[in-house]
Design a protein around this motif. Structure first.
Motif, PDB file in Angstrom:
ATOM      1  N   LYS A   1       0.829  -1.207   0.000  1.00 23.44           N
ATOM      2  CA  LYS A   1       0.000   0.000   0.000  1.00 23.44           C
ATOM      3  C   LYS A   1       0.862   1.255   0.000  1.00 23.44           C
ATOM      4  O   LYS A   1       0.544   2.261   0.637  1.00 23.44           O
ATOM      5  N   THR A   2       1.956   1.188  -0.757  1.00 23.88           N
ATOM      6  CA  THR A   2       3.002   2.206  -0.668  1.00 23.88           C
ATOM      7  C   THR A   2       3.437   2.684  -2.045  1.00 23.88           C
ATOM      8  O   THR A   2       3.599   1.886  -2.970  1.00 23.88           O
TER       9      THR A   2
ATOM     10  N   ARG B   1       2.724   5.242  14.099  1.00 23.25           N
ATOM     11  CA  ARG B   1       1.779   4.138  13.904  1.00 23.25           C
ATOM     12  C   ARG B   1       0.785   4.595  12.837  1.00 23.25           C
ATOM     13  O   ARG B   1       0.100   5.609  13.003  1.00 23.25           O
ATOM     14  N   LEU B   2       0.717   3.870  11.752  1.00 25.24           N
ATOM     15  CA  LEU B   2      -0.070   4.280  10.595  1.00 25.24           C
ATOM     16  C   LEU B   2      -1.537   3.936  10.812  1.00 25.24           C
ATOM     17  O   LEU B   2      -1.906   2.766  10.912  1.00 25.24           O
TER      18      LEU B   2
ATOM     19  N   TYR C   1       0.346   5.125   1.776  1.00 29.02           N
ATOM     20  CA  TYR C   1       1.660   5.507   2.279  1.00 29.02           C
ATOM     21  C   TYR C   1       2.568   5.922   1.125  1.00 29.02           C
ATOM     22  O   TYR C   1       2.567   5.294   0.065  1.00 29.02           O
TER      23      TYR C   1
ATOM     24  N   PRO D   1      -5.569   3.589   9.955  1.00 36.08           N
ATOM     25  CA  PRO D   1      -6.402   3.299   8.790  1.00 36.08           C
ATOM     26  C   PRO D   1      -7.097   4.560   8.285  1.00 36.08           C
ATOM     27  O   PRO D   1      -7.443   5.448   9.078  1.00 36.08           O
TER      28      PRO D   1
ATOM     29  N   THR E   1       5.306  -3.932   8.350  1.00 35.82           N
ATOM     30  CA  THR E   1       4.032  -3.952   7.636  1.00 35.82           C
ATOM     31  C   THR E   1       2.948  -4.706   8.399  1.00 35.82           C
ATOM     32  O   THR E   1       1.757  -4.492   8.150  1.00 35.82           O
ATOM     33  N   ASP E   2       3.330  -5.575   9.316  1.00 32.57           N
ATOM     34  CA  ASP E   2       2.341  -6.292  10.120  1.00 32.57           C
ATOM     35  C   ASP E   2       1.733  -5.380  11.191  1.00 32.57           C
ATOM     36  O   ASP E   2       0.520  -5.365  11.403  1.00 32.57           O
ATOM     37  N   GLU E   3       2.598  -4.606  11.833  1.00 29.89           N
ATOM     38  CA  GLU E   3       2.143  -3.708  12.898  1.00 29.89           C
ATOM     39  C   GLU E   3       1.785  -2.316  12.386  1.00 29.89           C
ATOM     40  O   GLU E   3       1.270  -1.483  13.131  1.00 29.89           O
ATOM     41  N   ARG E   4       2.092  -2.051  11.107  1.00 31.81           N
ATOM     42  CA  ARG E   4       1.891  -0.732  10.500  1.00 31.81           C
ATOM     43  C   ARG E   4       2.604   0.356  11.311  1.00 31.81           C
ATOM     44  O   ARG E   4       2.007   1.360  11.702  1.00 31.81           O
TER      45      ARG E   4
END
Length: 248
Positions: A114-115, A179-180, A148, A182, A210-213
């Motif tokens: 998503k980048t 922390r990204l 992102y 939503p 990418t798991d924890e954003r």
């Protein structure tokens, strides 16, 4: 997956090596490179080889110095120090090295992450403009289709967060960890490995979990004196060595 995002390596072998060692400690699994692999410092060939053969990033894009070095265009509008460094770097590289730099894309979408990645700006990447405040960031956000976007070019770690869609509020500031959230958009400058300009002389890069954003900024000390010595021995401008000490 933990990614390392690096930018503005600028031929600084000692800084690149220090960042790679730190990446191993952090458990970074794959790398993304935002360009300006060459320029300013004295080990362009070695740094290109590391990026191409050792790191093998999942994506590499072109920076302005990569563009200038890969061509034979006259360096009109350059300050004399930058022009001297570009011409010297051209002479250190093989034709294959320069063709590889020339072939790099200006932007790339990494859909699975998503980048989007770009060296300078999304609205006109080929113009090599800078994003210095939220008004410049707004122009890039308008072209940003994925949540992102990671950038380099200014050599200053800085983050912009757009909340509430295209007409939403943009928050901006320095960061250590993000922390990204939503439904928000992010434009994140990862700083410079090879020539920091934010008053901190340590090499800068980011990790992206990418798991924890979560995006985390990392600073790494390296052997600045050796890098400076190489600059002097190569006959490159003295200022390029002096600025490494102060991170400006």
């Amino acid at each position: 997956m933990l990614y390392g995002i690096i930018s503005d390596l600028h031929s600084n072998l000692e800084a690149v090596r220090a960042v790679i060692e730190e990446g191993k400690k952090l458990g970074i699994q794959k790398y993304i490179c935002l360009g300006d692999i060459v320029g300013y410092n004295a080990n362009p060939k070695e740094v290109i080889d590391i990026v191409r053969d050792e790191l093998q990033p999942i994506a590499v894009i072109k920076g302005n110095h990569d563009e200038y070095v890969s061509q034979e265009n006259e360096l009109i509008g350059f300050n004399p120090q930058a022009a001297q460094a570009v011409q010297w770097t051209r002479e250190q590289l093989t034709l294959d090295d320069r063709q590889w730099l020339y072939s790099l894309p200006m932007t790339k979408n990494l859909w699975q992450l998503k980048t989007t990645i770009v060296h300078a700006t999304l609205d006109s990447p080929e113009a090599w403009g800078y994003i210095f405040d939220k008004y410049y960031a707004e122009n890039s956000f308008s072209y940003q289709r994925l949540p992102y976007c990671f950038i380099g070019h200014s050599h200053v770690p800085f983050a912009y967060e757009q909340i509430g869609g295209a007409k939403g509020v943009i928050q901006a500031g320095r960061y250590e960890q993000i922390r990204l959230n939503p439904n928000h958009k992010y434009l994140i400058n990862v700083g410079s490995v090879g020539q920091p300009r934010d008053g901190d002389n340590r090499a800068a890069f980011c990790s992206f979990d990418t798991d924890e954003r979560v995006v985390t900024l990392h600073r790494v000390e390296y052997d600045i004196e050796t890098t400076q010595k190489k600059i002097y021995e190569a006959g490159l401008p003295e200022r390029l060595a002096l600025r490494l000490q102060v991170g400006r």
